[in-house]
Scaffold this active site. Structure first.
Site, PDB file in Angstrom:
ATOM      1  N   ASP A  78       0.851  -1.182   0.000  1.00 12.36           N
ATOM      2  CA  ASP A  78       0.000   0.000   0.000  1.00 12.36           C
ATOM      3  C   ASP A  78       0.888   1.233   0.000  1.00 12.36           C
ATOM      4  OD1 ASP A  78      -2.154   1.688   0.218  1.00 12.36           O
ATOM      5  OD2 ASP A  78      -3.116   0.550   1.818  1.00 12.36           O
ATOM      6  N   ASP A 127      -3.325   2.618  -5.953  1.00 10.65           N
ATOM      7  CA  ASP A 127      -2.176   2.747  -5.047  1.00 10.65           C
ATOM      8  C   ASP A 127      -1.964   1.548  -4.115  1.00 10.65           C
ATOM      9  OD1 ASP A 127      -4.341   3.076  -3.399  1.00 10.65           O
ATOM     10  OD2 ASP A 127      -3.465   4.726  -2.254  1.00 10.65           O
ATOM     11  N   GLU A 128      -2.553   0.403  -4.440  1.00  9.65           N
ATOM     12  CA  GLU A 128      -2.333  -0.770  -3.584  1.00  9.65           C
ATOM     13  C   GLU A 128      -2.429  -2.047  -4.415  1.00  9.65           C
ATOM     14  OE1 GLU A 128      -5.558  -1.934  -0.907  1.00  9.65           O
ATOM     15  OE2 GLU A 128      -6.800  -0.425  -1.891  1.00  9.65           O
TER      16      GLU A 128
END
Length: 418
Positions: free
Chosen positions: A15, A110-111
């Site tokens: 993350d 974003d992860e």
DNA sequence: TCTGGGGTCCTAGGACCC
DNA sequence: TCTGGGGTCCTAGGACCC
């Protein structure tokens, strides 16, 4: 006789830390160390997309109205979001992850989840692999991330949250229940405000409390979701998406675009012009991804935030702006409480199918000519932007909306007056 | 405080068919 | 005139996530 036990999986959840803020800092290093709010300007109608850790100290968090953030943290720097920059950085992130495992699944911009099962010989034990990944991520992207490691997606996800910022956390197999027990139920992915309140009502506040109830009780209280909850309390990937293999790609189920006005409006021509523009954006996405949709849905939000959706399913699927617009306009005319101010309009399509097959050949030829014209329009838009080409001239009065916003994704960006 | 935009999944009722 | 279930599709709304 030796029973071969299923090998426990090793899942990483990676993350990125304050992703949008960090990317903005790459483009403007003077932002570093400051209270930064990404998502729009302080007086705009919109919410926070991301806040720097400095800003979070003042209580600012994502999904908070920008105006609230401005009150809590008046000295913060407010910046518009830049979806293209985030996408670009996200691709770099993906490349780094791919060098560690072939089984990578971006869960959002974003992860990501990595299945690292069986990579010991190549990458060493989980913690060493994670630290190497962490270092490589920083070297290649200049971005910080946090990594959670566990035997399930759920454990990996929850532990990456606890590793933040810029940390690595491994939950040793067998220690799942012990790790989860003291955490708030809200820390379980899928437990939001409502479920939290419902669980509080039963005296359940910690994951350990939840684990104390048996499955059948929770199922009786919450149905299918209760059964999944019971599993999650034990660290299992119970139910739905969590159960799937890491890296198995899934097809999109819907495409939508919506627009919230700077000022609520009851101007029919402005409203229908917005529907036209949203239909064009949706149609374009359909064509880009080679999809055809059968269900067209209108979303309508009034001044008082009351929101309705109205849908219609076509006999055959389409990817044409004009057909989408025709349907959505009909739904709008049928359902708009005439004269009442509108805050938001949205166009949503779903029920994807292969190309429609029941049209006669003549009809097919007609549609093809349309397709070509629309593809040409898409190419023009690629070069000159969303506002350069519009089919809205076919509308009564040829009205074009006075405001237009960024083509993709992020809040608050560039709502410029023309 | 006054609430974005893009998604997924689930529930529930009614229509319709067998 | 009263009355079955099961399956599937459609629609509306809501919780939740980033």
């Amino acid at each position: 006789m030796v029973q071969t036990k299923a090998v426990a999986r090793t899942i990483f959840h990676v993350d990125m830390d304050a992703f949008f803020v960090s990317v903005e800092e790459l483009f403007d290093p003077t932002l570093k160390g400051k209270a930064v709010v990404v998502g729009g300007q302080r007086h705009e109608r919109g919410v926070v997309s991301a806040a720097s850790y400095e800003a979070r100290k003042f209580g600012v968090h994502s999904a908070m109205p920008l105006r609230t953030a401005a009150k809590l943290c008046p000295h913060a720097t407010f910046v518009d979001g830049h979806p293209d920059r985030y996408r670009e950085c996200s691709e770099k992130v993906y490349l780094v992850l791919s060098s560690f495992s072939p089984l990578v699944e971006m869960a959002s911009i974003d992860e990501a989840y990595l299945d690292m099962t069986g990579t010991q010989r190549l990458h060493g034990p989980p913690l060493r692999a994670a630290h190497n990944l962490h270092a490589k991520m920083k070297a290649e992207t200049q971005l910080n991330c946090s990594i959670g490691i566990g035997i399930s997606r759920l454990i990996a996800k929850v532990s990456s949250a606890k590793a933040k910022p810029n940390g690595v956390l491994w939950i040793v197999p067998g220690q799942e229940a012990k790790f989860l027990a003291p955490l708030d139920i809200r820390d379980i992915p899928g437990v939001g405000k409502v479920t939290e309140q419902n669980l509080h009502g039963l005296g359940i506040r910690k994951v350990g409390d939840l684990a104390g109830f048996d499955d059948s009780f929770l199922e009786q209280q919450f149905g299918k979701w209760g059964l999944a909850l019971a599993g999650k309390a034990r660290g299992e990937d119970a139910g739905g998406w969590f159960d799937s293999e890491v890296g198995a790609d899934v097809d999109a189920k819907s495409i939508s675009h919506e627009h919230t006005y700077d000022q609520d409006t009851a101007d029919l021509e402005q409203l229908e012009s917005t529907l036209m523009r949203l239909s064009e954006m949706v149609g374009r996405r359909l064509r880009e991804s080679g999809l055809h949709a059968r269900t067209i849905q209108l979303k309508l939000r009034y001044e008082d935030f009351k929101t309705i959706t109205r849908a219609h399913s076509l006999p055959g699927p389409t990817q044409l702006d004009t057909e989408i617009f025709e349907q959505v306009r009909a739904l709008f005319r049928k359902n708009w409480r005439n004269g009442e101010k509108v805050r938001l309009l949205g166009v949503h399509v779903s029920s994807f199918e292969g190309k429609s097959d029941q049209q006669d050949l003549l009809e097919d030829a007609r549609r093809q000519r349309w397709q070509q014209a629309l593809s040409a329009a898409d190419r023009l838009r690629d070069r000159f932007g969303e506002s350069s080409v519009s089919l809205a001239s076919g509308l009564k009065g040829g009205f074009r909306e006075r405001t237009h916003e960024n083509p993709a994704g992020l809040p608050g960006k560039g709502k410029t007056r023309e």
